[in-house]
Design a protein around this motif. Structure first.
Motif, PDB file in Angstrom:
ATOM      1  N   LEU A   1      12.524   1.940   4.080  1.00 26.84           N
ATOM      2  CA  LEU A   1      11.669   2.407   4.897  1.00 26.84           C
ATOM      3  C   LEU A   1      10.388   1.258   4.968  1.00 26.84           C
ATOM      4  CD1 LEU A   1      10.884   5.972   3.639  1.00 26.84           C
ATOM      5  CD2 LEU A   1      11.912   5.307   5.856  1.00 26.84           C
ATOM      6  N   ILE A   2      10.127   0.508   4.164  1.00 27.71           N
ATOM      7  CA  ILE A   2       9.241  -0.624   4.291  1.00 27.71           C
ATOM      8  C   ILE A   2       9.747  -1.466   5.535  1.00 27.71           C
ATOM      9  CG2 ILE A   2       8.491  -2.821   3.157  1.00 27.71           C
ATOM     10  CD1 ILE A   2       8.165  -1.414   0.421  1.00 27.71           C
ATOM     11  N   VAL A   3      10.986  -1.933   5.435  1.00 23.02           N
ATOM     12  CA  VAL A   3      11.384  -2.627   6.346  1.00 23.02           C
ATOM     13  C   VAL A   3      11.533  -2.044   7.838  1.00 23.02           C
ATOM     14  CG1 VAL A   3      13.483  -3.944   7.496  1.00 23.02           C
ATOM     15  CG2 VAL A   3      12.963  -4.120   5.055  1.00 23.02           C
TER      16      VAL A   3
ATOM     17  N   VAL B   1      15.540   1.972  -3.248  1.00 30.06           N
ATOM     18  CA  VAL B   1      16.546   1.803  -2.217  1.00 30.06           C
ATOM     19  C   VAL B   1      15.780   2.445  -0.988  1.00 30.06           C
ATOM     20  CG1 VAL B   1      18.566   1.976  -1.091  1.00 30.06           C
ATOM     21  CG2 VAL B   1      18.456   1.414  -3.370  1.00 30.06           C
ATOM     22  N   GLN B   2      15.292   3.758  -0.900  1.00 28.52           N
ATOM     23  CA  GLN B   2      14.697   4.323   0.097  1.00 28.52           C
ATOM     24  C   GLN B   2      13.414   3.703   0.402  1.00 28.52           C
ATOM     25  OE1 GLN B   2      14.537   8.346  -1.720  1.00 28.52           O
ATOM     26  NE2 GLN B   2      15.957   9.152   0.014  1.00 28.52           N
TER      27      GLN B   2
ATOM     28  N   VAL C   1       0.907  -1.193   0.064  1.00 31.69           N
ATOM     29  CA  VAL C   1      -0.075  -0.075   0.129  1.00 31.69           C
ATOM     30  C   VAL C   1       1.014   1.300  -0.118  1.00 31.69           C
ATOM     31  CG1 VAL C   1      -1.807   1.292   1.485  1.00 31.69           C
ATOM     32  CG2 VAL C   1      -1.946  -1.200   1.361  1.00 31.69           C
ATOM     33  N   ALA C   2       1.803   1.389   1.044  1.00 27.13           N
ATOM     34  CA  ALA C   2       2.712   2.534   1.052  1.00 27.13           C
ATOM     35  C   ALA C   2       3.459   2.852  -0.184  1.00 27.13           C
ATOM     36  CB  ALA C   2       3.383   2.349   2.447  1.00 27.13           C
ATOM     37  N   ALA C   3       4.319   1.833  -0.806  1.00 20.16           N
ATOM     38  CA  ALA C   3       5.330   1.637  -1.903  1.00 20.16           C
ATOM     39  C   ALA C   3       4.423   2.192  -3.193  1.00 20.16           C
ATOM     40  CB  ALA C   3       6.052   0.710  -2.036  1.00 20.16           C
ATOM     41  N   SER C   4       3.095   1.854  -3.201  1.00 18.88           N
ATOM     42  CA  SER C   4       2.488   2.175  -4.415  1.00 18.88           C
ATOM     43  C   SER C   4       2.379   3.850  -4.833  1.00 18.88           C
ATOM     44  CB  SER C   4       1.042   1.693  -4.422  1.00 18.88           C
ATOM     45  OG  SER C   4       0.144   2.510  -3.372  1.00 18.88           O
ATOM     46  N   LEU C   5       2.661   4.533  -3.729  1.00 17.27           N
ATOM     47  CA  LEU C   5       2.728   6.071  -3.939  1.00 17.27           C
ATOM     48  C   LEU C   5       4.126   6.587  -3.402  1.00 17.27           C
ATOM     49  CD1 LEU C   5      -0.867   6.846  -1.924  1.00 17.27           C
ATOM     50  CD2 LEU C   5      -0.182   6.881  -4.578  1.00 17.27           C
ATOM     51  N   TRP C   6       4.786   5.974  -2.459  1.00 14.38           N
ATOM     52  CA  TRP C   6       6.006   6.316  -2.102  1.00 14.38           C
ATOM     53  C   TRP C   6       7.090   6.209  -3.437  1.00 14.38           C
ATOM     54  CZ3 TRP C   6       7.614   2.973   2.645  1.00 14.38           C
ATOM     55  CH2 TRP C   6       7.017   3.353   3.795  1.00 14.38           C
ATOM     56  N   LEU C   7       7.004   5.225  -4.444  1.00 12.10           N
ATOM     57  CA  LEU C   7       7.666   5.267  -5.409  1.00 12.10           C
ATOM     58  C   LEU C   7       7.664   6.391  -6.617  1.00 12.10           C
ATOM     59  CD1 LEU C   7       7.799   1.329  -6.095  1.00 12.10           C
ATOM     60  CD2 LEU C   7       9.757   2.576  -5.344  1.00 12.10           C
ATOM     61  N   TYR C   8       6.530   7.238  -6.014  1.00 12.73           N
ATOM     62  CA  TYR C   8       6.480   8.589  -7.077  1.00 12.73           C
ATOM     63  C   TYR C   8       7.492   9.712  -6.373  1.00 12.73           C
ATOM     64  CZ  TYR C   8       2.511   6.824  -9.384  1.00 12.73           C
ATOM     65  OH  TYR C   8       1.462   6.117 -10.131  1.00 12.73           O
ATOM     66  N   ILE C   9       7.842   9.552  -5.203  1.00 14.39           N
ATOM     67  CA  ILE C   9       8.779  10.530  -4.723  1.00 14.39           C
ATOM     68  C   ILE C   9      10.051   9.906  -3.903  1.00 14.39           C
ATOM     69  CG2 ILE C   9       6.899  12.090  -4.094  1.00 14.39           C
ATOM     70  CD1 ILE C   9       6.804  10.871  -1.302  1.00 14.39           C
ATOM     71  N   LEU C  10      10.242   8.518  -3.892  1.00  8.53           N
ATOM     72  CA  LEU C  10      11.512   7.835  -3.228  1.00  8.53           C
ATOM     73  C   LEU C  10      12.045   7.164  -4.256  1.00  8.53           C
ATOM     74  CD1 LEU C  10       9.780   7.007   0.251  1.00  8.53           C
ATOM     75  CD2 LEU C  10      11.227   8.975  -0.239  1.00  8.53           C
ATOM     76  N   ASN C  11      13.344   6.959  -4.213  1.00  6.82           N
ATOM     77  CA  ASN C  11      13.908   5.966  -4.743  1.00  6.82           C
ATOM     78  C   ASN C  11      13.694   4.484  -4.472  1.00  6.82           C
ATOM     79  OD1 ASN C  11      16.201   4.986  -3.070  1.00  6.82           O
ATOM     80  ND2 ASN C  11      16.945   6.992  -3.630  1.00  6.82           N
TER      81      ASN C  11
END
Length: 242
Positions: free
Chosen positions: A49-51, A44-45, A32-42
């Motif tokens: 952060l998921i971990v 590796v970041q 859920v989080a990474a589906s939007l995070w990847l628009y602003i984070l690389n």
């Protein structure tokens, strides 16, 4: 409102949404989080952060359920995962991660779609050997894709365990896999000052989302919980494929 402010707001919304879903269902924070995070984070970041947040979300949930934990039931899954995680990380050096994600996505979609339209599937056999094998495969998948509890979640669903029992199995297993991954990521030096900044600003959203999700979890019945898990497995599969 400038772009950086919008990025922060998007990050906070995704973090809260991921924590809420994980608090309610017991898994799927990263998806859920990474589906939007990847628009602003690389990537590796995002993985780091998921971990980091995954350890907090799952760790807090496991702490809330600590009195119900059955270590005799848990240890085969965790032992298998301890072998599977480094194997999965090793596979990353020569396998095609996209092909793996597509294959896993197809399996998740087919399983969840079938389980939606058929009566609840139950598998009572296997014992600790089967649990350990599932733990190993789940560890391999976690090392390859970051999905810390997907296979164990499906296995718990197949075993027909009550929702409270399911969470006392797949959440501690996810914590163990996240912890192993955190050690590996730390050894690789992936934690930067920028990543640490996002962790700090996202922490309140993680705590609030997890708390709210756990509150709602206590108010749903077995049938509703099963439907939520199957829906998230379907979405997880579609996310992995596309």
């Amino acid at each position: 409102m400038d772009g950086s402010t919008l990025d922060i707001l998007l990050f906070l919304f995704a973090t809260f949404a991921g924590a809420f879903v994980a608090g309610l269902s017991g898994f799927a924070f990263g998806l859920v989080a990474a589906s939007l995070w990847l628009y602003i984070l690389n990537p590796v970041q995002s993985a780091t952060l998921i971990v980091a947040f995954g350890l907090l979300v799952q760790g807090y949930s496991v702490w809330k359920l600590r009195e119900a934990l059955d270590w005799q039931r848990l240890w085969p899954f965790i032992a298998g995962a301890a072998i599977g995680v480094p194997a999965g990380v090793t596979l990353l050096t020569w396998s095609d991660p996209r092909s793996v994600r597509i294959a896993v996505g197809i399996i998740l979609i087919l399983y969840s779609a079938y389980a939606f339209v058929r009566p609840a599937l139950k598998f009572s056999g296997g014992g600790r050997a089967s649990d350990g094998a599932i733990g190993f495969l789940n560890g391999v998948l976690g090392g390859l894709t970051g999905l810390a509890g997907i296979l164990v979640t499906i296995w718990c669903n197949l075993r027909g365990w009550p929702k409270d029992v399911q969470r006392t199995v797949f959440q501690p297993v996810a914590v163990a896999i996240f912890l192993m991954s955190a050690i590996w990521l730390g050894a690789k030096g992936t934690v930067t000052a920028e990543t640490a900044k996002f962790f700090v600003i996202g922490l309140p959203c993680v705590l609030a989302g997890t708390w709210l999700g756990l509150k709602l979890f206590g108010r749903i019945d077995e049938a509703t919980f099963r439907k939520i898990v199957l829906a998230l497995l379907f979405v997880s599969g579609a996310t992995l494929m596309f």
